[in-house]
Write a protein that holds these residues in place. Structure first.
Motif, PDB file in Angstrom:
ATOM      1  N   GLU A  68      22.768  32.249   8.380  1.00 28.12           N
ATOM      2  CA  GLU A  68      22.045  31.136   9.002  1.00 28.12           C
ATOM      3  C   GLU A  68      20.699  30.900   8.292  1.00 28.12           C
ATOM      4  N   ARG A 128      28.255  27.274  11.803  1.00 30.50           N
ATOM      5  CA  ARG A 128      27.823  25.872  11.926  1.00 30.50           C
ATOM      6  C   ARG A 128      27.961  25.149  10.597  1.00 30.50           C
ATOM      7  N   GLN A 171      14.121  25.093  17.595  1.00 32.47           N
ATOM      8  CA  GLN A 171      15.461  25.183  16.997  1.00 32.47           C
ATOM      9  C   GLN A 171      15.941  23.810  16.544  1.00 32.47           C
ATOM     10  N   ALA A 172      15.633  22.782  17.339  1.00 30.79           N
ATOM     11  CA  ALA A 172      16.023  21.433  16.947  1.00 30.79           C
ATOM     12  C   ALA A 172      15.274  20.990  15.690  1.00 30.79           C
ATOM     13  N   SER A 210      20.124  27.923  14.740  1.00 27.41           N
ATOM     14  CA  SER A 210      20.643  28.156  16.090  1.00 27.41           C
ATOM     15  C   SER A 210      20.495  29.630  16.436  1.00 27.41           C
ATOM     16  N   GLY A 211      19.855  29.915  17.565  1.00 28.85           N
ATOM     17  CA  GLY A 211      19.700  31.299  18.008  1.00 28.85           C
ATOM     18  C   GLY A 211      18.336  31.851  17.671  1.00 28.85           C
ATOM     19  N   ASP A 254      13.641  25.840  22.354  1.00 24.27           N
ATOM     20  CA  ASP A 254      14.706  24.852  22.114  1.00 24.27           C
ATOM     21  C   ASP A 254      14.228  23.779  21.147  1.00 24.27           C
ATOM     22  N   ASN A 297      25.676  26.033  23.447  1.00 27.43           N
ATOM     23  CA  ASN A 297      24.642  26.737  22.696  1.00 27.43           C
ATOM     24  C   ASN A 297      24.783  28.221  22.931  1.00 27.43           C
ATOM     25  N   GLU A 298      23.781  28.987  22.441  1.00 23.53           N
ATOM     26  CA  GLU A 298      23.923  30.431  22.527  1.00 23.53           C
ATOM     27  C   GLU A 298      23.834  30.944  23.953  1.00 23.53           C
TER      28      GLU A 298
END
Length: 321
Positions: free
Chosen positions: A163, A240, A292-293, A298-299, A289, A10-11
């Motif tokens: 993104e 991604r 983001q899921a 992402s990020g 987290d 991950n980032e």
């Protein structure tokens, strides 16, 4: 470390498995010495062997934060340096003598850019594009038919979007339809360059400020084409995969998630928000987290943009550090 582990990072620079193990170790659990995730934490200086107790222990949180920040800063600096290198090249080539010198042509009119691009794409074995600014819905509709023709004739098509395109319906629709016929689409956080690349020509344009009347460069010099191709490959590897699926907008988003996001978008730092809520900073990292899921981005930059687009933030959209 194998390539699958690198792709899973991950980032923060570690895999989700290593992040889970780090949380367990900070909770007092002893890891198995044979765990691959432990090897990763030791290599990242986030865990160390304690000869007195004979077990591996987690680096203290302050040191871990400094290590993760140092790693992330180095990766960001590397990405920015690559982008600035190509931007400097574009600026240099733009000032070269015209109309054509060394395989570089400056084009000042959109219609001419379109015609030359169509000529380069026609019959090309591959077409690779990158779009660091949102594409208007009308241009996407026409672009789909042109891009679909590339795929149907058996050529390879790669497309990179921002993104934040995952949150916009026009790009979602385009990505679903073009992926369904065999093209590959990915998303990437900025900065990256706007370009169209074929085996015989590359087209690069400036994305800053007003786009009306902005010139473009057509590059046909083999050496420069090889350099631009390597830049695109770096962008592609960092992006991604995406097939047009929309991020989850509300399922599982709690009141605390909303509170944290609104505070961060107002410019508050995470530690201050944690004090305000009476929870630990690591708890709020867990919340981010989770978001983001849920969102599919992402990020933190992309998460801020997703939250602003989904719930509104008064014109902001970037999280505080």
């Amino acid at each position: 470390m194998d390539t699958s582990t690198q792709r899973g990072r991950n980032e923060g620079g570690i895999t989700p498995e290593a992040a889970d193990l780090m949380r367990q170790m900070h909770a007092g659990q002893r890891p198995a010495a044979s765990s691959p995730a432990l090897d990763e934490l030791v290599q990242a200086e986030l865990a160390t062997y304690d000869p007195h107790s004979g077990v591996f222990i987690a680096t203290d949180l302050a040191s871990a934060a400094r290590i993760v920040t140092r790693t992330a800063t180095a990766e960001i600096a590397s990405s920015i340096a690559r982008a600035e290198q190509l931007s400097a090249l574009v600026a240099e080539l733009s000032s070269m003598p015209q109309p054509d010198s060394g395989g570089v042509l400056r084009i000042d009119h959109y219609e001419e850019v379109t015609a030359l691009m169509a000529e380069a794409v026609r019959g090309a074995a591959f077409v690779r594009t990158a779009h660091p600014i949102p594409r208007p819905a009308g241009r996407l509709a026409g672009g789909f038919e042109r891009d679909a023709e590339v795929v149907r004739r058996g050529s390879e098509l790669h497309v990179i979007y921002l993104e934040t395109a995952r949150t916009r319906a026009p790009e979602q629709d385009y990505a679903r339809k073009i992926s369904a016929i065999g093209a590959k689409v990915r998303t990437l956080n900025p900065p990256f360059e706007r370009m169209v690349l074929t085996p015989t020509a590359a087209f690069i344009s400036d994305t800053t400020g007003d786009q009306a009347g902005k010139p473009a460069l057509r590059v046909t010099n083999p050496g420069l084409l090889a350099f631009i191709s390597s830049v695109y490959d770096q962008q592609w590897q960092a992006a991604r995969p995406w097939m047009g699926e929309a991020p989850t907008r509300s399922d599982g988003v709690t009141e605390r998630h909303h509170f944290v996001m609104r505070r961060l978008l107002d410019g508050r730092v995470l530690k201050a928000v944690a004090l305000e809520l009476g929870v630990s900073v690591s708890t709020l990292y867990g919340d981010l987290d989770r978001l983001q899921a849920l969102s599919g981005v992402s990020g933190h930059f992309a998460l801020g943009a997703w939250y602003a687009a989904t719930y509104g933030d008064g014109g902001k959209g970037e999280l505080a550090a």
